[in-house]
Design a protein around this motif. Structure first.
Motif, PDB file in Angstrom:
ATOM      1  N   PHE A  85       0.827  -1.203   0.000  1.00 52.70           N
ATOM      2  CA  PHE A  85       0.000   0.000   0.000  1.00 52.70           C
ATOM      3  C   PHE A  85       0.865   1.257   0.000  1.00 52.70           C
ATOM      4  N   ILE A  86       1.880   1.283   0.834  1.00 56.21           N
ATOM      5  CA  ILE A  86       2.736   2.472   0.927  1.00 56.21           C
ATOM      6  C   ILE A  86       3.492   2.696  -0.378  1.00 56.21           C
ATOM      7  N   ILE A  87       4.018   1.640  -0.967  1.00 54.87           N
ATOM      8  CA  ILE A  87       4.755   1.778  -2.226  1.00 54.87           C
ATOM      9  C   ILE A  87       3.829   2.285  -3.337  1.00 54.87           C
ATOM     10  N   VAL A  88       2.644   1.721  -3.434  1.00 54.48           N
ATOM     11  CA  VAL A  88       1.689   2.159  -4.458  1.00 54.48           C
ATOM     12  C   VAL A  88       1.259   3.600  -4.205  1.00 54.48           C
ATOM     13  N   LEU A  89       1.009   3.950  -2.953  1.00 51.53           N
ATOM     14  CA  LEU A  89       0.617   5.310  -2.610  1.00 51.53           C
ATOM     15  C   LEU A  89       1.687   6.317  -3.041  1.00 51.53           C
TER      16      LEU A  89
ATOM     17  N   VAL B 288       1.298   9.255  -5.899  1.00 51.02           N
ATOM     18  CA  VAL B 288       1.534  10.665  -5.581  1.00 51.02           C
ATOM     19  C   VAL B 288       2.609  11.228  -6.516  1.00 51.02           C
ATOM     20  N   ALA B 289       3.665  10.450  -6.757  1.00 54.09           N
ATOM     21  CA  ALA B 289       4.760  10.894  -7.627  1.00 54.09           C
ATOM     22  C   ALA B 289       4.284  11.165  -9.055  1.00 54.09           C
ATOM     23  N   LYS B 290       3.269  10.429  -9.513  1.00 53.29           N
ATOM     24  CA  LYS B 290       2.730  10.680 -10.853  1.00 53.29           C
ATOM     25  C   LYS B 290       2.052  12.041 -10.932  1.00 53.29           C
TER      26      LYS B 290
ATOM     27  N   LEU C 248       9.583  13.767  -2.071  1.00 56.28           N
ATOM     28  CA  LEU C 248       9.667  13.898  -0.612  1.00 56.28           C
ATOM     29  C   LEU C 248       9.222  12.616   0.072  1.00 56.28           C
ATOM     30  N   LEU C 249       8.092  12.089  -0.354  1.00 56.35           N
ATOM     31  CA  LEU C 249       7.597  10.840   0.241  1.00 56.35           C
ATOM     32  C   LEU C 249       8.547   9.675  -0.032  1.00 56.35           C
ATOM     33  N   ALA C 250       9.078   9.618  -1.252  1.00 54.53           N
ATOM     34  CA  ALA C 250       9.993   8.524  -1.594  1.00 54.53           C
ATOM     35  C   ALA C 250      11.300   8.616  -0.804  1.00 54.53           C
ATOM     36  N   SER C 251      11.679   9.834  -0.432  1.00 49.79           N
ATOM     37  CA  SER C 251      12.935   9.993   0.296  1.00 49.79           C
ATOM     38  C   SER C 251      12.807   9.616   1.764  1.00 49.79           C
TER      39      SER C 251
END
Length: 118
Positions: free
Chosen positions: A13-17, A21-23, A31-34
């Motif tokens: 869920f977190i990876i897909v979220l 968001v990145a798209k 920011l979230l990916a970091s």
């Protein structure tokens, strides 16, 4: 078994979220990916599973050393892509850069008594 399935669902869920968001927004997605979601989740799972403070502490300590060699990749990728190198070649070059940086980091860490490559 239910707990293992829960771990998969929450992690996915977190990876897909983050990817969704990145798209939509580059900066917020980055920011979230970091954020160290994976590390945080692993430490939570280790704690819940009763692995103890030493195990969690070791995980955080080694994660620090393993993150350092990945940082140049985030500078190289945009440079490579902006210079017309295809995504797959850029990714391959970035993986090679990361491996080289990991070896260098391991050599430096060993001078401080930290063994990264068993």
């Amino acid at each position: 078994m239910k707990f293992l399935i829960l771990k998969y669902v929450v992690t996915a869920f977190i990876i897909v979220l983050v990817s969704e968001v990145a798209k939509r927004t580059d900066r917020l997605g980055a920011l979230l990916a970091s954020l160290p979601f994976v590390t945080i989740m692993v430490m939570i799972w280790l704690y819940i599973e009763g692995q103890g403070d030493e195990k969690i502490s070791n995980h955080a300590f080694y994660t620090f050393w393993y993150v350092i060699p990945t940082l140049p990749m985030f500078l190289a990728m945009p440079v490579l892509l902006k210079n017309g190198i295809s995504f797959w070649w850029s990714l391959t070059i970035c993986v090679a850069i990361t491996i080289i940086c990991f070896v260098i980091t391991s050599l430096i860490a060993s001078k401080f008594g930290v063994t990264l490559i068993p």
